[in-house]
Design a protein around this motif. Structure first.
Motif: not given
Lengths: 502, 170
Positions: B8-28
């Motif tokens: 299967r191709p690498r499932q990036l949606g799941g892997e992006l959850v933590i970076p996206v949360l990290a960016v939102i949290f850092t900006l907050y």
């Protein structure tokens, strides 16, 4: 010298006479150390009236035993179910749990018990012999030096991140960012608290530990029938695995010696603690290993290092307490209260006027480690059975008892929800290839690093060059740089040599 | 449970959850310290800055993989049908219920209900009598050790209050 030796021998024999206190307390300590939230400090506080009612000698033996046993107990669930009982055992599952999953839980436990006991025993006698020198270490460790010590621990993130550097760094820096939540240490400005008053003191460690390790692990293990891998060889309780674990630990005696000395030195520094010691020891062990690539896969040295170091901390903590009257941690602070209640004076006069108290605490620790080895080692063959309990029963038990353990230290319901939140974060991290240990290192060491960093800047009126202003600090900086640079160089040279030999 | 990830191709949606949360949290986080004294800012801006940088590099790497076709934005590594089959969703619901109810019902009763319900969910209804018995033993054992023997400040409710009265009156 001869007089001191005879006093020590006399105190040692006297302490063995307290076996009736030590043995039950060992079991109590193993239980409270193994459940997140129930540290030795909490238990001694709960049992404080009992401790004060005992004679001073009995009370001290009880507290020292509980302290040492809880330290060892914290490693047991860390190895068997990937749940460190305290933050001091947070580096233990990195290699302990893979061993348990591979059906080598009994060996891992035996190795951990031997490393803890020998590390604890050795550092107890080392602390006794070098007490006057060790007591001065605290005076030389200012903010700048502490920053470098913290960085030794934090650089473990880079080691953990070896497989996917970006993901490791994201996890580690996210942990550091979460660790920054709360008020700043100078002006008490609230930061990133989402408006929750419960977060003004920062993110509490136990809910973070419970969530990242225990809750997330419980949600992961239900995919399998039992913790132990399907391809692992099923074994009945046997003495061979225990002896093999003992042999593996003893054959790495030098590793135990130097990692426990790291623990002793860090334990002497007030405010530092077992978590820093175990991270630093693990990082150093990996950095100077000939097989760093095996760390994290169930490597014996990766288990021995943190266990020796966090037990080395216990004897180190006693040094500033007894010599200077400065408690190095929460448990030592409670010991101080009990000793003051009984009118004990601290400092060098303690060892002249009341040698049985001063030396007695170290001897109690030595006897505890000896008795622990004798009583606990045979039990490793039964403890390892935890890995064969069906996960449909184990997972709910882990969740209920650790979540409520998250509630105990501060008694806020908020902390249970926080543990659940960290559990979800830990689950997402595990499923998507981020290391929860890297997040936890950040959460534990981040606030400490910031505190020392701000103190250093405040003292120097914001002059950043203060970080390189002390001789000891500069020596530590060089040591840190060498510990990061030399291992890859050695590794490269070794590989080149191997290629040339082919 | 085994997944054939190699096909299967690498499932990036799941892997992006933590970076996206990290960016939102850092900006907050940055927003909460924007007008604060420098002591509150210096460490957070340093750590947050590096976090934003690493997340950005990670996201750029993901975009490159997506353009090459070696990955997809799926969430297969995070959510799957297995979550329902293994009872993971049921366990999560029970866990949330445990946190909500323990303040009202107390440790012993809530622990018993949680253990029994979640074990029944995970075992798909098998051996209910055994599960009820084991849940009762664990909950009562927890009460005996932590509340009765050590007086630990666990959440207390009807059961703990009643038992305290019973024990106090012999």
């Amino acid at each position: 010298m001869g007089e001191t030796a005879s006093i020590l021998a006399e105190v040692f024999v006297d302490t063995i006479g307290y076996w009736w206190v030590i043995i039950p307390t060992i079991f109590l300590g193993l239980i409270v150390g193994g459940i997140p939230g129930f540290s030795a400090a909490n238990t001694i506080i709960i049992l404080m009236p009992l401790t004060l009612a005992m004679s001073l000698e009995t009370g001290l033996v009880f507290m020292v035993t509980l302290y040492s046993a809880a330290r060892m107990g914290a490693g047991i669930p860390a190895i068997l179910v990937n749940i460190p009982g305290t933050a001091g055992a947070a580096a233990t599952p990195l290699d302990g749990y893979p061993m348990a999953k591979a059906g080598r839980g009994q060996q891992a436990l035996a190795m951990s018990f031997v490393a803890s006991s020998i590390g604890g025993l050795l550092t107890t006698f080392l602390a006794l012999m070098t007490m006057p020198i060790l007591a001065r270490v605290g005076f030389y460790m200012h903010s700048v030096e502490m920053i470098v010590v913290m960085l030794f621990g934090i650089s473990l993130i880079a080691s953990i991140a070896a497989q996917d550097m970006l993901k490791g760094l994201i996890a580690g820096f996210l942990g550091l960012m979460i660790g920054s939540i709360g008020t700043d240490v100078v002006y008490a400005t609230p930061r990133g608290t989402f408006g929750f008053l419960e977060l003004y003191d920062g993110v509490p460690l136990i809910p973070a530990l419970v969530g990242l390790f225990a809750v997330s692990e419980a949600f992961i293990i239900i995919e399998k029938k039992v913790i132990i891998s399907e391809d692992a060889e099923p074994k009945n309780p046997n003495w061979q695995d225990t002896f093999e674990g003992v042999r593996m630990a003893l054959s790495r005696w030098w590793h135990i010696v130097w990692t426990s000395i790291i623990g002793l030195i860090i334990g002497v520094i007030p405010g530092a603690g077992a978590s820093i010691a175990s991270f630093v020891a693990y990082q150093q062990s990996r950095a100077f290993s000939k097989t760093p690539e095996l760390y994290g896969t169930g490597h014996p040295e990766g288990l021995i290092a943190p266990e020796s170091a966090n037990n080395g901390v216990t004897s180190g903590t006693l040094v500033p307490l007894l010599v200077l009257g400065i408690p190095g941690g929460a448990t030592a602070a409670i010991m101080l209260v009990v000793m003051q209640f009984h009118g004990v004076s601290f400092g060098p006069s303690l060892f002249e006027n009341q040698p049985k108290i001063g030396y007695g605490m170290f001897m109690a620790m030595a006897v505890t480690y000896l008795l622990m080895l004798l009583t606990i080692l045979p039990m490793s063959r039964y403890m390892s059975h935890v890995t064969t309990i069906p996960t449909i029963y184990l997972a709910p038990m882990i969740i209920s008892f650790t979540l409520v353990g998250g509630f105990v230290p501060r008694e806020y319901m908020f902390d249970m929800y926080l543990a659940l939140g960290f559990g979800v974060l830990g689950y997402v991290a595990r499923r998507t290839g981020y290391h929860v240990a890297a997040i936890l290192i950040g959460v534990i060491l981040g606030p400490l690093l910031e505190t020392y960093f701000l103190r250093a800047l405040k003292k120097s009126d914001g002059d950043i060059t203060t970080l390189f202003s002390s001789t000891l600090g500069n020596i530590l900086w060089v040591a840190l740089a060498l510990s990061l640079v030399l291992p890859p160089v050695f590794n490269w040279r070794r590989k080149r040599k191997e290629l040339a030999e082919r | 449970m085994a997944r054939d990830d190699s096909r299967r191709p690498r499932q990036l949606g799941g892997e992006l959850v933590i970076p996206v949360l990290a960016v939102i949290f850092t900006l907050y986080f940055f927003a909460t310290i924007w007008n604060s004294p420098w002591t509150a800012q210096v460490s957070a801006f340093m750590v947050g800055g590096i976090l934003l940088l690493t997340c950005t590099i990670f996201m750029v790497r993901c975009v490159l993989w997506l353009r090459q076709g070696s990955a997809s934005l799926g969430f297969g590594n995070l959510f799957s049908r297995d979550d329902i089959v293994t009872g993971r969703i049921g366990l999560l619901v029970c866990t949330v219920g445990y946190c909500v109810l323990i303040d009202r019902l107390g440790f012993t009763l809530t622990t018993f209900l949680f253990l029994a319900l979640s074990m029944i969910v995970l075992s798909k209804g098998q051996r209910p009598v055994f599960i009820t018995a084991i849940s009762a033993v664990m909950a009562l054992g927890g009460w005996a050790v932590f509340i009765w023997a050590f007086d630990t400040r666990f959440p207390r409710g009807w059961f703990e209050t009643t038992m305290k009265a019973v024990l106090a009156n012999g």
